[in-house]
Design a protein around this motif. Structure first.
Motif, PDB file in Angstrom:
ATOM      1  N   PRO A 141       0.861  -1.185   0.000  1.00 56.89           N
ATOM      2  CA  PRO A 141       0.000   0.000   0.000  1.00 56.89           C
ATOM      3  C   PRO A 141       0.898   1.236   0.000  1.00 56.89           C
ATOM      4  CG  PRO A 141       0.137  -0.910   2.194  1.00 56.89           C
ATOM      5  CD  PRO A 141       0.903  -1.856   1.290  1.00 56.89           C
ATOM      6  N   SER A 142       0.379   2.392  -0.345  1.00 54.51           N
ATOM      7  CA  SER A 142       1.178   3.620  -0.297  1.00 54.51           C
ATOM      8  C   SER A 142       1.743   3.777   1.111  1.00 54.51           C
ATOM      9  CB  SER A 142       0.302   4.829  -0.616  1.00 54.51           C
ATOM     10  OG  SER A 142      -0.336   4.634  -1.843  1.00 54.51           O
ATOM     11  N   GLY A 143       3.015   4.147   1.196  1.00 59.09           N
ATOM     12  CA  GLY A 143       3.649   4.310   2.512  1.00 59.09           C
ATOM     13  C   GLY A 143       4.211   3.007   3.071  1.00 59.09           C
ATOM     14  N   GLY A 144       3.900   1.880   2.419  1.00 59.80           N
ATOM     15  CA  GLY A 144       4.475   0.579   2.798  1.00 59.80           C
ATOM     16  C   GLY A 144       4.354   0.249   4.277  1.00 59.80           C
ATOM     17  N   LYS A 145       5.473  -0.177   4.864  1.00 60.54           N
ATOM     18  CA  LYS A 145       5.480  -0.621   6.268  1.00 60.54           C
ATOM     19  C   LYS A 145       5.018   0.475   7.230  1.00 60.54           C
ATOM     20  CE  LYS A 145       9.379  -3.680   5.945  1.00 60.54           C
ATOM     21  NZ  LYS A 145      10.757  -3.859   6.349  1.00 60.54           N
ATOM     22  N   LYS A 146       5.396   1.725   6.884  1.00 60.78           N
ATOM     23  CA  LYS A 146       5.015   2.869   7.734  1.00 60.78           C
ATOM     24  C   LYS A 146       3.484   2.927   7.865  1.00 60.78           C
ATOM     25  CE  LYS A 146       5.351   6.968   5.901  1.00 60.78           C
ATOM     26  NZ  LYS A 146       5.793   8.203   5.280  1.00 60.78           N
TER      27      LYS A 146
ATOM     28  N   GLY B  64      -8.358  -7.439  -0.976  1.00 59.79           N
ATOM     29  CA  GLY B  64      -7.482  -6.985  -2.067  1.00 59.79           C
ATOM     30  C   GLY B  64      -6.038  -7.102  -1.625  1.00 59.79           C
ATOM     31  N   CYS B  65      -5.686  -8.286  -1.079  1.00 55.72           N
ATOM     32  CA  CYS B  65      -4.365  -8.465  -0.439  1.00 55.72           C
ATOM     33  C   CYS B  65      -3.233  -8.603  -1.457  1.00 55.72           C
ATOM     34  CB  CYS B  65      -4.393  -9.688   0.478  1.00 55.72           C
ATOM     35  SG  CYS B  65      -4.693 -11.241  -0.398  1.00 55.72           S
ATOM     36  N   THR B  66      -3.547  -8.739  -2.741  1.00 55.06           N
ATOM     37  CA  THR B  66      -2.550  -8.994  -3.791  1.00 55.06           C
ATOM     38  C   THR B  66      -1.589 -10.091  -3.320  1.00 55.06           C
ATOM     39  OG1 THR B  66      -2.729  -6.595  -4.148  1.00 55.06           O
ATOM     40  CG2 THR B  66      -1.307  -7.785  -5.634  1.00 55.06           C
ATOM     41  N   ASN B  67      -0.268  -9.799  -3.262  1.00 52.41           N
ATOM     42  CA  ASN B  67       0.688 -10.857  -2.906  1.00 52.41           C
ATOM     43  C   ASN B  67       0.938 -10.968  -1.390  1.00 52.41           C
ATOM     44  OD1 ASN B  67       0.940 -11.646  -5.559  1.00 52.41           O
ATOM     45  ND2 ASN B  67       2.639 -10.237  -5.958  1.00 52.41           N
ATOM     46  N   GLY B  68       0.067 -10.354  -0.592  1.00 56.37           N
ATOM     47  CA  GLY B  68       0.072 -10.617   0.855  1.00 56.37           C
ATOM     48  C   GLY B  68       0.895  -9.676   1.711  1.00 56.37           C
ATOM     49  N   PHE B  69       1.463  -8.614   1.126  1.00 57.22           N
ATOM     50  CA  PHE B  69       2.382  -7.760   1.887  1.00 57.22           C
ATOM     51  C   PHE B  69       1.782  -7.251   3.205  1.00 57.22           C
ATOM     52  CE2 PHE B  69       3.913  -3.643   3.215  1.00 57.22           C
ATOM     53  CZ  PHE B  69       5.259  -3.885   3.367  1.00 57.22           C
ATOM     54  N   SER B  70       0.608  -6.616   3.137  1.00 56.09           N
ATOM     55  CA  SER B  70       0.050  -5.959   4.330  1.00 56.09           C
ATOM     56  C   SER B  70      -0.343  -6.983   5.392  1.00 56.09           C
ATOM     57  CB  SER B  70      -1.176  -5.115   3.964  1.00 56.09           C
ATOM     58  OG  SER B  70      -0.830  -4.155   3.014  1.00 56.09           O
ATOM     59  N   SER B  71      -0.953  -8.103   4.963  1.00 60.61           N
ATOM     60  CA  SER B  71      -1.367  -9.137   5.927  1.00 60.61           C
ATOM     61  C   SER B  71      -0.149  -9.701   6.644  1.00 60.61           C
ATOM     62  CB  SER B  71      -2.076 -10.289   5.200  1.00 60.61           C
ATOM     63  OG  SER B  71      -3.251  -9.834   4.611  1.00 60.61           O
ATOM     64  N   ILE B  72       0.898  -9.980   5.890  1.00 64.58           N
ATOM     65  CA  ILE B  72       2.106 -10.555   6.478  1.00 64.58           C
ATOM     66  C   ILE B  72       2.741  -9.566   7.451  1.00 64.58           C
ATOM     67  CG2 ILE B  72       4.492 -11.272   5.923  1.00 64.58           C
ATOM     68  CD1 ILE B  72       3.282 -12.680   3.432  1.00 64.58           C
ATOM     69  N   GLU B  73       2.799  -8.311   7.035  1.00 66.54           N
ATOM     70  CA  GLU B  73       3.449  -7.300   7.877  1.00 66.54           C
ATOM     71  C   GLU B  73       2.670  -7.083   9.174  1.00 66.54           C
ATOM     72  OE1 GLU B  73       6.346  -6.076   7.680  1.00 66.54           O
ATOM     73  OE2 GLU B  73       6.182  -4.461   9.157  1.00 66.54           O
ATOM     74  N   ILE B  74       1.336  -7.046   9.101  1.00 72.25           N
ATOM     75  CA  ILE B  74       0.564  -6.789  10.333  1.00 72.25           C
ATOM     76  C   ILE B  74       0.621  -8.004  11.260  1.00 72.25           C
ATOM     77  CG2 ILE B  74      -1.821  -7.505   9.708  1.00 72.25           C
ATOM     78  CD1 ILE B  74      -2.473  -4.525  10.826  1.00 72.25           C
ATOM     79  N   ASN B  75       0.710  -9.197  10.684  1.00 77.18           N
ATOM     80  CA  ASN B  75       0.879 -10.402  11.508  1.00 77.18           C
ATOM     81  C   ASN B  75       2.249 -10.381  12.186  1.00 77.18           C
ATOM     82  OD1 ASN B  75       2.165 -13.373  11.374  1.00 77.18           O
ATOM     83  ND2 ASN B  75       0.073 -13.475  12.128  1.00 77.18           N
ATOM     84  N   LYS B  76       3.282  -9.953  11.432  1.00 77.65           N
ATOM     85  CA  LYS B  76       4.638  -9.905  12.007  1.00 77.65           C
ATOM     86  C   LYS B  76       4.706  -8.967  13.200  1.00 77.65           C
ATOM     87  CE  LYS B  76       7.645 -10.800   7.993  1.00 77.65           C
ATOM     88  NZ  LYS B  76       8.509 -10.142   7.001  1.00 77.65           N
TER      89      LYS B  76
END
Ligand code: SAM
Length: 280
Positions: free
Chosen positions: A31-36, A57-69
């Motif tokens: 998403p815009s702003g990425g990890k931030k 709309g998780c696409t390749n899973g970036f946001s879900s993985i990051e919030i789980n981490k």
């Protein structure tokens, strides 16, 4: 057994549509702003390891993985693109995540019937919100599956002013479909949906130089182990194509801002607020 990845020839690489090209290079699609942005959403929605989170709309899973981490919350990511779901699921093990706490599956924002009412503490929809056709239908479903007082987070990108038709044409040609031009006021009013605007912060994009883009493209493509089956010529072609896309997006994003927005599911109407404050 894992299905072997299709190996494209040079002609096919050039002919791939945007979605298939993204699948080929397995771009994270942040998403815009990425990890931030994910940090901002996690902190301001107060989720923890007991929270249930849905990403639409998780696409390749970036946001879900990051919030789980960062929170160890329970996450389900859904998308209408089955290739993206496959890519996202492949990343669970390689990131060392607990498979009982995160999964990805096919799903459409407009029909969340596989989920019961009042299930999620937080729903993340990033800029996927801009791509959902029937937003009213999606919002009704989102509100249904959100717990009372749960949060929905969206991160829409919007034009600062009416853009020149030429850049829109270039973006449409690159994506292979027509984008809708949103403006700030399109993301302001949610009262009719019984959602309280709980948190909102606007950001602008930092324009990238040609050299920054070239360096990013080289590093990004070289970091993808699954592309090692391609020879030098083919890798250069993949880099050229990705570089062209990023240059167009860079030009387009310089005309836009984005907002990190959190809306809260309200069961009772809010009293209006007077005497707003600002830092001094
Ligand atoms: C721009 S990408 C989103 C990138 C990133 N995940 C974010 O949140 O900003 C849009 C994604 O939304 C997905 N999408 C579009 N319509 C959808 C729908 N109705 N339900 C679920 N996913 C949808 C697309 O397949 C695509 O993966």
């Amino acid at each position: 057994m894992q299905k072997k990845m299709k190996r494209y020839n040079k002609n096919e690489i050039m002919q791939l549509n945007y979605t298939d090209f993204i699948s080929l290079i397995k771009e994270e699609n942040r998403p815009s702003g990425g990890k931030k942005t994910i940090r901002e959403i996690a902190i301001n929605s107060f989720i923890n390891e007991n929270s249930n989170v849905l990403e639409i709309g998780c696409t390749n899973g970036f946001s879900s993985i990051e919030i789980n981490k960062i929170t160890n919350c329970n996450v389900i990511g859904i998308d209408i693109n089955r290739n993206s779901i496959k890519n996202a699921n492949e990343k669970i093990k390689s990131n060392g995540l607990d498979e009982s706490k995160i999964r990805f599956e096919y799903g459409d924002a407009e029909d969340l019937s596989t989920f019961e009412d009042n299930t999620f503490d937080l729903i993340i929809c990033g800029n996927a919100i801009s791509f959902i056709n029937n937003k009213d239908k999606a919002f009704n479903e989102i509100i249904r599956v959100l717990k009372p007082n749960g949060f929905i987070s969206i991160v829409p990108i919007w034009y600062k002013e009416k853009p020149n038709i030429n850049i829109i044409k270039k973006v449409n040609q690159e994506l292979g479909f027509e984008i809708h031009c949103y403006y700030k006021e399109d993301w302001m009013n949610y009262e009719d949906k019984k959602l309280e605007l709980y948190y909102k912060k606007d950001y602008s994009f930092i324009y990238c130089s040609k050299r920054q883009i070239e360096s990013y493209v080289n590093k990004m493509i070289d970091s993808k182990n699954h592309l090692k089956i391609y020879n030098e010529d083919e890798i250069n072609l993949i880099k050229t194509r990705w570089g062209k896309t990023i240059n167009i997006f860079n030009e387009n994003l310089s005309l836009t801002n984005y907002s990190v927005i959190l809306l809260r599911k309200n069961l009772v109407p809010e009293e209006p607020e007077i005497f707003l404050t600002k830092g001094c």
